[in-house]
Write a protein that holds these residues in place. Structure first.
Motif, PDB file in Angstrom:
ATOM      1  N   PHE A  13       0.829  -1.211   0.000  1.00 28.55           N
ATOM      2  CA  PHE A  13       0.000   0.000   0.000  1.00 28.55           C
ATOM      3  C   PHE A  13       0.865   1.263   0.000  1.00 28.55           C
ATOM      4  N   PRO A  14       0.283   2.360  -0.455  1.00 28.22           N
ATOM      5  CA  PRO A  14       0.964   3.637  -0.243  1.00 28.22           C
ATOM      6  C   PRO A  14       1.136   3.847   1.270  1.00 28.22           C
ATOM      7  N   PRO A  15       2.107   4.673   1.691  1.00 31.44           N
ATOM      8  CA  PRO A  15       2.361   4.862   3.120  1.00 31.44           C
ATOM      9  C   PRO A  15       1.079   5.221   3.872  1.00 31.44           C
ATOM     10  N   CYS A  16       0.881   4.564   5.016  1.00 35.74           N
ATOM     11  CA  CYS A  16      -0.346   4.749   5.799  1.00 35.74           C
ATOM     12  C   CYS A  16      -0.045   4.311   7.225  1.00 35.74           C
ATOM     13  N   PRO A  17      -0.557   5.016   8.244  1.00 31.04           N
ATOM     14  CA  PRO A  17      -0.342   4.565   9.626  1.00 31.04           C
ATOM     15  C   PRO A  17      -0.849   3.137   9.813  1.00 31.04           C
ATOM     16  N   ALA A  18      -0.200   2.405  10.723  1.00 35.15           N
ATOM     17  CA  ALA A  18      -0.533   0.991  10.903  1.00 35.15           C
ATOM     18  C   ALA A  18      -0.843   0.682  12.360  1.00 35.15           C
ATOM     19  N   SER A  19      -1.678  -0.346  12.557  1.00 35.20           N
ATOM     20  CA  SER A  19      -2.050  -0.770  13.910  1.00 35.20           C
ATOM     21  C   SER A  19      -2.136  -2.283  13.949  1.00 35.20           C
ATOM     22  N   PHE A  20      -1.440  -2.880  14.893  1.00 39.51           N
ATOM     23  CA  PHE A  20      -1.346  -4.344  14.923  1.00 39.51           C
ATOM     24  C   PHE A  20      -1.587  -4.923  16.315  1.00 39.51           C
ATOM     25  N   ALA A  21      -1.154  -4.216  17.354  1.00 36.41           N
ATOM     26  CA  ALA A  21      -1.115  -4.799  18.696  1.00 36.41           C
ATOM     27  C   ALA A  21      -2.401  -4.557  19.474  1.00 36.41           C
ATOM     28  N   ASN A  22      -3.003  -5.625  19.977  1.00 38.25           N
ATOM     29  CA  ASN A  22      -4.003  -5.514  21.041  1.00 38.25           C
ATOM     30  C   ASN A  22      -3.231  -5.442  22.364  1.00 38.25           C
ATOM     31  N   SER A  23      -3.902  -5.640  23.500  1.00 36.10           N
ATOM     32  CA  SER A  23      -3.184  -5.565  24.786  1.00 36.10           C
ATOM     33  C   SER A  23      -1.971  -6.472  24.785  1.00 36.10           C
ATOM     34  N   ALA A  24      -2.186  -7.728  24.425  1.00 32.87           N
ATOM     35  CA  ALA A  24      -1.079  -8.689  24.474  1.00 32.87           C
ATOM     36  C   ALA A  24       0.056  -8.242  23.555  1.00 32.87           C
ATOM     37  N   GLY A  25      -0.298  -7.735  22.384  1.00 37.61           N
ATOM     38  CA  GLY A  25       0.710  -7.301  21.428  1.00 37.61           C
ATOM     39  C   GLY A  25       1.580  -6.182  21.972  1.00 37.61           C
ATOM     40  N   LEU A  74      -6.346  -2.904  29.845  1.00 34.81           N
ATOM     41  CA  LEU A  74      -6.809  -1.614  30.354  1.00 34.81           C
ATOM     42  C   LEU A  74      -7.761  -1.810  31.536  1.00 34.81           C
ATOM     43  N   TYR A  75      -8.538  -2.888  31.452  1.00 31.96           N
ATOM     44  CA  TYR A  75      -9.561  -3.158  32.463  1.00 31.96           C
ATOM     45  C   TYR A  75      -9.041  -4.079  33.570  1.00 31.96           C
ATOM     46  N   GLY A  76      -7.728  -4.241  33.618  1.00 26.77           N
ATOM     47  CA  GLY A  76      -7.122  -5.020  34.700  1.00 26.77           C
ATOM     48  C   GLY A  76      -7.013  -6.499  34.421  1.00 26.77           C
ATOM     49  N   GLY A  77      -7.278  -6.911  33.177  1.00 24.28           N
ATOM     50  CA  GLY A  77      -7.198  -8.334  32.854  1.00 24.28           C
ATOM     51  C   GLY A  77      -5.778  -8.782  32.540  1.00 24.28           C
ATOM     52  N   ARG A  78      -5.553 -10.080  32.706  1.00 22.76           N
ATOM     53  CA  ARG A  78      -4.243 -10.658  32.364  1.00 22.76           C
ATOM     54  C   ARG A  78      -4.242 -10.929  30.861  1.00 22.76           C
ATOM     55  N   ALA A  79      -3.568 -10.053  30.121  1.00 19.27           N
ATOM     56  CA  ALA A  79      -3.594 -10.152  28.663  1.00 19.27           C
ATOM     57  C   ALA A  79      -2.591 -11.174  28.156  1.00 19.27           C
ATOM     58  N   VAL A  80      -1.546 -11.408  28.940  1.00 18.09           N
ATOM     59  CA  VAL A  80      -0.510 -12.355  28.535  1.00 18.09           C
ATOM     60  C   VAL A  80      -0.439 -13.431  29.613  1.00 18.09           C
ATOM     61  N   ASN A  81      -0.463 -14.689  29.180  1.00 15.41           N
ATOM     62  CA  ASN A  81      -0.441 -15.796  30.133  1.00 15.41           C
ATOM     63  C   ASN A  81       0.715 -15.644  31.120  1.00 15.41           C
ATOM     64  N   LEU A  88      -2.206  -5.547  35.213  1.00 16.15           N
ATOM     65  CA  LEU A  88      -2.199  -4.189  35.762  1.00 16.15           C
ATOM     66  C   LEU A  88      -3.277  -4.122  36.853  1.00 16.15           C
ATOM     67  N   ALA A  89      -3.574  -2.920  37.318  1.00 16.75           N
ATOM     68  CA  ALA A  89      -4.484  -2.783  38.463  1.00 16.75           C
ATOM     69  C   ALA A  89      -5.885  -3.300  38.149  1.00 16.75           C
ATOM     70  N   GLN A  90      -6.471  -4.017  39.109  1.00 19.09           N
ATOM     71  CA  GLN A  90      -7.879  -4.417  39.000  1.00 19.09           C
ATOM     72  C   GLN A  90      -8.750  -3.169  39.044  1.00 19.09           C
ATOM     73  N   VAL A 115     -10.829 -10.983  38.305  1.00 20.53           N
ATOM     74  CA  VAL A 115     -11.614 -11.431  37.161  1.00 20.53           C
ATOM     75  C   VAL A 115     -10.983 -12.702  36.567  1.00 20.53           C
ATOM     76  N   ASP A 116      -9.670 -12.724  36.479  1.00 15.97           N
ATOM     77  CA  ASP A 116      -9.000 -13.898  35.900  1.00 15.97           C
ATOM     78  C   ASP A 116      -9.082 -15.115  36.818  1.00 15.97           C
ATOM     79  N   ASP A 117      -9.031 -14.887  38.145  1.00 12.87           N
ATOM     80  CA  ASP A 117      -9.195 -16.019  39.078  1.00 12.87           C
ATOM     81  C   ASP A 117     -10.541 -16.692  38.853  1.00 12.87           C
ATOM     82  N   LEU A 118     -11.564 -15.863  38.760  1.00 17.62           N
ATOM     83  CA  LEU A 118     -12.911 -16.395  38.568  1.00 17.62           C
ATOM     84  C   LEU A 118     -12.995 -17.135  37.229  1.00 17.62           C
ATOM     85  N   ALA A 119     -12.329 -16.584  36.228  1.00 17.23           N
ATOM     86  CA  ALA A 119     -12.347 -17.208  34.901  1.00 17.23           C
ATOM     87  C   ALA A 119     -11.684 -18.579  34.939  1.00 17.23           C
TER      88      ALA A 119
END
Ligand SMILES: *Cc1c(COP(=O)(O)O)cnc(C)c1O
Length: 381
Positions: free
Chosen positions: A198-210, A228-235, A240-242, A347-351
């Motif tokens: 593509f012609p030059p264009c801003p890019a976005s790839f990463a979610n929280s884990a990324g 952002l919501y305090g979840g464990r994004a990476v195993n 971050l804060a609950q 939240v992750d404990d309950l999950a």
């Protein structure tokens, strides 16, 4: 205990979600600082993962968050009302005929197949304005996104491409929560290869884990959601804060005898004289039914002033029952508050207990609880 904010619970309320917007803001800053070269956009689909779209947008706007991703158009309208100047992207689908609605609210579609691109380009051409949109590229999810063949077609269809403004090229990771998974690097390479067409264009790839995968995954805009919501994004990583706590009030206390059963299906037999606390909170509030207990299977636990109270029997639609036999009588009393999510249970404990992911627990928390928004940073309740 009861936790300070519960003093603001209505006398009629049986369950409370306490949502710390100060912690949300702190998490946003932390994620932004992890990818200092990129703009940190917030993903606030599904009612901001259950915590409240407007409240999340207002809090994040204070941190100068300027870009939001939602799943649906109606969610985007909520964001638009709360943040008149923000950039808002709709992730999940653009249909012909909806161009005017997008344009009027200045909402950008994420175009994820060639048909969507053609529809948007046709609308922009008719309107005579090259309006911005994102283009999603398929790099391994096989869910949404232009596969390489469609990307090549599009790049050669100059008239289509020139009819609108491609503002962002994006793709989404399938296995970002597993840093060692070879799929991550494979998707990254596919994204870079397709982007180069593509012609030059801003890019976005990463979610929280990324964001945690390192700089090569960050590009120009990150899309922070669960973390952002305090979840464990990476195993295996400390989250971050609950930001969410859930408390329910004891509605009644029962004395059960050994050999008696508790709840539907008579699935749980008492093995001793038991003091049972009934709480007004159930699967209709997002306390997943599989978190119940039965003979030979344990389930979730509540906490009263740090004392553990294991669930007895099945989770019903509106009620759960806890074993409070070992908890001091002064604490296990009708009207007292029990922590279901909070200092002792994330939240992750309950999950994990439910055999699912924190995302499902968080987005399931119903709309029936009283929501109390606090900002522990500023002390505002
Ligand atoms: C939901 C979503 C995100 C956010 O993912 P998290 O894992 O919650 O950070 C980012 N990008 C896309 C395309 C999404 O659908």
């Amino acid at each position: 205990m009861p936790a300070a904010p519960l003093k603001n619970a209505d006398p009629t309320t049986t369950s409370v979600l306490t949502i710390d917007l100060g912690a949300l803001r702190a998490n946003y800053r932390a994620l932004r600082d992890l990818a200092p070269g990129a703009e940190c956009a917030a993903v606030i689909k599904a009612y901001a993962y259950g915590i409240g779209t407007e409240q999340a947008v207002r809090a994040l706007s204070k941190e100068d968050c300027k870009t939001y991703f939602v799943a649906t158009f109606s969610e985007a309208q909520t964001v638009r009302n709360a943040a008149p100047d923000a950039t808002v992207y709709v992730l999940d689908g653009f249909f012909s005929g909806s161009g005017p609605a997008f344009a009027e609210a200045r909402i950008r579609p994420v175009l994820s197949c060639i048909a969507e691109v053609i529809d948007w380009a046709a609308y922009c051409k008719g309107k005579g304005e090259p309006l911005p949109a994102a283009i999603q590229l398929e790099t391994g999810m096989n869910r949404l996104g232009l596969p390489i063949s469609e990307a090549v077609t599009l790049v050669n269809a100059t008239e289509t491409l020139n009819a609108f403004t491609p503002a962002l090229l994006m793709s989404h990771l399938a296995c970002g929560d597993e840093p060692e998974n070879s799929m991550n690097k494979a998707q990254l390479k596919a994204f870079e290869d397709m982007r180069a067409l593509f012609p030059p264009c801003p890019a976005s790839f990463a979610n929280s884990a990324g964001i945690f995968l390192g700089e090569s995954y960050h590009f120009d805009v990150t899309r922070a959601g669960f973390a952002l919501y305090g979840g464990r994004a990476v195993n295996d990583q400390t989250p971050l804060a609950q930001i969410v706590q859930c408390h329910a009030r004891i509605t009644q206390i029962h004395e059960g005898q050994a050999g008696e059963t508790v709840g539907y299906g008579a699935a749980h037999t008492l093995t001793r004289p038991t003091k049972i606390a009934t709480l007004s909170l159930g699967y209709a509030d997002g306390i997943l039914r599989c978190l119940g207990a039965s003979d030979g299977k344990s389930g979730l636990s509540g906490y009263i002033d740090g004392h553990r109270a294991p669930v007895l029997g099945r989770v019903s639609m509106d009620l759960i029952t806890l074993d409070v036999t070992d908890i001091p009588d002064a604490l296990a009393e009708r009207g007292n508050w029990v922590e279901i999510l909070g200092d002792h249970t994330s939240v992750d404990d309950l999950a994990i207990q439910a055999g699912t992911i924190g995302y499902e627990v968080l987005t399931s928390l119903g709309h029936r609880a009283q929501r109390i928004y606090i900002d522990a940073e500023t002390g505002a309740a």
